[in-house]
Design a protein around this motif. Structure first.
Motif, short mmCIF file in Angstrom:
data_model
loop_
_atom_site.label_atom_id
_atom_site.label_comp_id
_atom_site.label_asym_id
_atom_site.label_seq_id
_atom_site.Cartn_x
_atom_site.Cartn_y
_atom_site.Cartn_z
N GLY A 106 26.91 121.17 19.52
CA GLY A 106 27.40 121.95 20.64
C GLY A 106 28.76 121.53 21.16
O GLY A 106 29.10 120.35 21.16
N PHE A 107 29.52 122.53 21.58
CA PHE A 107 30.85 122.31 22.17
C PHE A 107 30.99 123.25 23.36
O PHE A 107 30.45 124.35 23.36
CB PHE A 107 31.97 122.65 21.18
N VAL A 108 31.74 122.80 24.35
CA VAL A 108 32.08 123.69 25.46
C VAL A 108 33.60 123.78 25.52
O VAL A 108 34.30 122.78 25.69
CB VAL A 108 31.52 123.17 26.81
N THR A 129 34.99 119.91 25.42
CA THR A 129 34.10 118.79 25.70
C THR A 129 32.86 118.91 24.83
O THR A 129 32.25 119.99 24.74
CB THR A 129 33.69 118.77 27.18
N GLU A 130 32.47 117.80 24.21
CA GLU A 130 31.26 117.78 23.39
C GLU A 130 30.11 117.08 24.12
O GLU A 130 28.95 117.30 23.80
CB GLU A 130 31.55 117.07 22.06
N ASP A 131 30.41 116.28 25.11
CA ASP A 131 29.38 115.59 25.88
C ASP A 131 28.48 116.63 26.56
O ASP A 131 28.95 117.46 27.34
CB ASP A 131 30.05 114.71 26.94
N PRO A 132 27.16 116.61 26.28
CA PRO A 132 26.26 117.62 26.87
C PRO A 132 26.17 117.57 28.38
O PRO A 132 25.65 118.49 29.01
CB PRO A 132 24.91 117.31 26.22
N LYS A 133 26.69 116.50 28.99
CA LYS A 133 26.66 116.43 30.45
C LYS A 133 27.49 117.54 31.08
O LYS A 133 27.30 117.88 32.25
CB LYS A 133 27.14 115.07 30.92
N VAL A 134 28.41 118.13 30.30
CA VAL A 134 29.18 119.25 30.84
C VAL A 134 28.24 120.42 31.12
O VAL A 134 28.41 121.14 32.11
CB VAL A 134 30.33 119.67 29.89
N LEU A 135 27.21 120.61 30.29
CA LEU A 135 26.23 121.66 30.54
C LEU A 135 25.43 121.39 31.80
O LEU A 135 25.12 122.30 32.57
CB LEU A 135 25.29 121.79 29.35
N GLN A 136 25.12 120.12 32.01
CA GLN A 136 24.38 119.73 33.22
C GLN A 136 25.21 120.05 34.46
O GLN A 136 24.69 120.57 35.46
CB GLN A 136 24.05 118.25 33.15
N GLU A 137 26.49 119.75 34.40
CA GLU A 137 27.37 120.05 35.53
C GLU A 137 27.53 121.55 35.73
O GLU A 137 27.60 122.04 36.86
CB GLU A 137 28.74 119.38 35.34
N MET A 138 27.58 122.29 34.62
CA MET A 138 27.65 123.75 34.72
C MET A 138 26.38 124.30 35.38
O MET A 138 26.44 125.21 36.20
CB MET A 138 27.84 124.36 33.33
N ALA A 139 25.23 123.71 35.03
CA ALA A 139 23.96 124.13 35.62
C ALA A 139 23.93 123.86 37.12
O ALA A 139 23.28 124.58 37.89
CB ALA A 139 22.81 123.41 34.93
N ARG A 140 24.63 122.82 37.55
CA ARG A 140 24.70 122.47 38.98
C ARG A 140 25.76 123.28 39.71
O ARG A 140 25.90 123.16 40.93
CB ARG A 140 25.02 120.98 39.13
N GLY A 141 26.53 124.05 38.98
CA GLY A 141 27.62 124.80 39.59
C GLY A 141 28.83 123.95 39.88
O GLY A 141 29.70 124.32 40.67
N LYS A 142 28.92 122.77 39.22
CA LYS A 142 30.03 121.85 39.46
C LYS A 142 30.86 121.61 38.20
O LYS A 142 31.66 120.68 38.15
CB LYS A 142 29.48 120.51 39.96
N GLY A 143 30.65 122.42 37.21
CA GLY A 143 31.39 122.26 35.95
C GLY A 143 32.75 122.93 36.01
O GLY A 143 33.26 123.23 37.09
N PRO A 144 33.33 123.17 34.84
CA PRO A 144 34.64 123.84 34.80
C PRO A 144 34.57 125.26 35.36
O PRO A 144 33.50 125.89 35.38
CB PRO A 144 34.98 123.85 33.30
#
Length: 200
Positions: A106-108, A129-144
């Motif tokens: 996965g990539f974002v 970003t390849e780190d899956p934590k970016v998805l977690q931040e997106m889920a929280r509404g705090k991502g890119p």
């Protein structure tokens, strides 16, 4: 006559060397541009695709297809297998087919307003970003601010993409946020085709 022959021989050698260099020197880097599959594309995997080029240099090229959505997946389904906490009420994210290589990877692709340690900022307008934590931040509404979640990627060995460009299989277009992140996936190829650059 001998001097003239020597001069002509030297000139011929110089021209031959220049031709060889012209054939072997890498094309100007297209990092940060869009590849647009033309009607000369003979690989059905890339038919009518638009690819954002994250890297293009003498070591090869790497990019993500940005116009092939595969459907929605819940953040829970994306994060649980990775052992990451799933925010309550996080909803789902659209998954894109990023390319035929390593389709479980996965990539974002996103705007550079959010960064992790492994984030690569490509040209000041896009980041990866390849780190899956970016998805977690997106889920929280705090991502890119804007992002595409892709599985798999498109890759080329050294010189391979340059050879494909010479056959006319790809056009090249300028990338911007609207086209990459907002444009209707069905319209991205049409829009990107209309932006093709002639002077490469």
């Amino acid at each position: 006559m001998r001097v003239r022959a020597l001069f002509l021989g030297t000139l011929f050698l110089a021209l031959l060397t220049a031709d060889v260099r012209a054939d072997t020197e890498p094309r100007r880097s297209l990092t940060g541009r869009l590849l647009v599959a033309t009607d000369k594309m003979n690989d059905t995997r890339f038919e009518r695709t638009v690819i954002y080029l994250v890297r293009h240099d003498d070591k090869g090229a790497f990019g993500l297809v940005v116009n092939l959505p595969q459907g929605d997946v819940s953040y829970e389904r994306a994060l649980r297998p990775l052992g990451l906490e799933v925010p309550i009420g996080s909803g789902s994210v659209v998954v894109y087919s990023g390319g035929p290589v390593q389709q479980r990877r996965g990539f974002v692709l996103h705007t550079p307003d959010w960064k992790a340690e492994d984030t690569i900022v490509v040209d000041g307008h896009f980041a990866l970003t390849e780190d899956p934590k970016v998805l977690q931040e997106m889920a929280r509404g705090k991502g890119p601010r804007r992002a595409l979640f892709c599985l798999g990627y498109a890759g080329w060995a050294p010189g391979q993409l340059d050879a494909e460009l010479k056959t006319g299989a790809w056009g090249v277009a300028l990338a911007d946020e609207r086209l990459v992140f907002e444009e209707d996936p069905q319209q991205k190829w049409i829009e990107a085709m209309s932006r093709r650059l002639l002077d490469l």
